[in-house]
Design an enzyme around this catalytic site. Structure first.
Site, PDB file in Angstrom:
ATOM      1  N   ARG A  42      -4.426   2.053   3.614  1.00 14.41           N
ATOM      2  CA  ARG A  42      -3.655   2.630   2.509  1.00 14.41           C
ATOM      3  C   ARG A  42      -3.166   1.573   1.499  1.00 14.41           C
ATOM      4  NH1 ARG A  42      -0.324   7.414   1.371  1.00 14.41           N
ATOM      5  NH2 ARG A  42       1.727   6.793   0.623  1.00 14.41           N
ATOM      6  N   ILE A  68       0.565   8.512  -5.340  1.00 13.10           N
ATOM      7  CA  ILE A  68      -0.139   8.713  -4.068  1.00 13.10           C
ATOM      8  C   ILE A  68       0.895   9.411  -3.185  1.00 13.10           C
ATOM      9  CG2 ILE A  68       0.512   6.349  -3.342  1.00 13.10           C
ATOM     10  CD1 ILE A  68      -1.948   6.166  -1.632  1.00 13.10           C
ATOM     11  N   SER A  69       0.508  10.498  -2.528  1.00 16.88           N
ATOM     12  CA  SER A  69       1.474  11.286  -1.753  1.00 16.88           C
ATOM     13  C   SER A  69       1.995  10.511  -0.544  1.00 16.88           C
ATOM     14  CB  SER A  69       0.824  12.577  -1.256  1.00 16.88           C
ATOM     15  OG  SER A  69       0.271  13.296  -2.328  1.00 16.88           O
ATOM     16  N   GLN A  70       3.162  10.930  -0.084  1.00 14.46           N
ATOM     17  CA  GLN A  70       3.758  10.414   1.155  1.00 14.46           C
ATOM     18  C   GLN A  70       2.754  10.606   2.308  1.00 14.46           C
ATOM     19  OE1 GLN A  70       6.573  13.266   2.419  1.00 14.46           O
ATOM     20  NE2 GLN A  70       7.713  11.900   3.767  1.00 14.46           N
ATOM     21  N   PRO A  71       2.630   9.641   3.213  1.00 12.98           N
ATOM     22  CA  PRO A  71       1.660   9.779   4.310  1.00 12.98           C
ATOM     23  C   PRO A  71       1.779  11.106   5.071  1.00 12.98           C
ATOM     24  CG  PRO A  71       2.587   7.569   4.307  1.00 12.98           C
ATOM     25  CD  PRO A  71       3.331   8.334   3.257  1.00 12.98           C
TER      26      PRO A  71
END
Ligand code: SAH
Length: 220
Positions: A42, A68-71
């Site tokens: 990531r 980028i979205s939260q994991p």
């Protein structure tokens, strides 16, 4: 391949911890999904200024006002697609390319569409350099789908829409799953839609906050 006696790198350790504390601890147990998120680097999908923060429990900026979205949100959306490995998957909103990489680890072929050319191009270069050969890229309005490549067994929309774009449910295979955030600009709910013949079965997964889906069947 890493020799088994070599210690884990700093980023591998961060990734393991991310999967354990943010994803498994919150109830996502699908082994293939957890393993894929432990593999995909990531930190390479954000600018160097953010690499140290890449495994934190939050979204991060990727330029052009996008994120980028939260994991955990990446995991929740992909979990809703119930991928077994043989699927053809459509992703709307390539962004950094991170979610496309996780999808590519878990399915046969990924088709990803991004409306902002600079982001789409950068993601493509990175994913090709990382060796992914099962991702097809397109720059354009994803709300109209990718008709020539349809039907898709799974569709993931990683930007928030006012309603479900009609083209996407039309391009979904019978039995296929669509995950999409629906709602206003401040907050939305993640919907999982399953196609059963001409009928659509819809379920609400959780609350969420995404950047807007902009296009013909999204926001103006
Ligand atoms: N999945 C991405 C998250 C990107 S954020 C990642 O892992 O990094 C959502 C992305 O959707 C943004 O890059 C935005 O430009 C894009 N987007 C918004 N509307 C779109 C549309 N109609 N078609 C394709 N991409 C769109």
């Amino acid at each position: 391949m890493r020799d088994s006696v070599e210690p884990l790198t700093k980023y591998e350790r961060s990734r393991k911890k991310m999967v354990e504390t943010q994803i498994r601890a919150r109830g996502i147990t699908e082994a293939r999904l957890l393993a894929a998120m432990e593999r995909v680097p990531r930190h390479l999908f954000v600018s160097e200024a953010f690499s140290e923060k890449a495994y934190g429990d939050h979204p991060l900026p990727i330029g052009e006002g996008q994120t980028i979205s939260q994991p955990y949100m990446v995991a929740t959306m992909i979990d809703a697609l119930d991928l077994q490995g043989e699927e053809r998957v459509l992703e709307i909103g390539t962004g950094s390319g991170y979610q496309a990489a996780v999808l590519a680890e878990l399915s046969a072929q990924v088709f990803t569409i991004e409306r902002i050319p600079s982001l789409g191009t950068r993601a493509r270069e990175l994913l090709e350099n990382l060796g992914y050969t099962n991702i097809a890229f397109r720059i354009g309005d994803g709300t109209i789908g990718w008709r020539e490549a349809s039907p898709f067994d799974a569709i993931l929309v990683s930007a928030a829409a006012p309603k479900i774009p009609k083209a996407l449910t039309e391009q979904l295979a019978d039995g296929g799953r669509l995950a999409i955030p629906i709602g206003g600009s401040l907050s939305q709910v993640l919907k999982q839609v399953t196609r059963r013949g001409e009928a659509l079965e819809t379920r609400t997964v959780c609350g969420c906050v995404f950047v807007p889906l902009i296009g013909r069947d999204g926001w103006p």
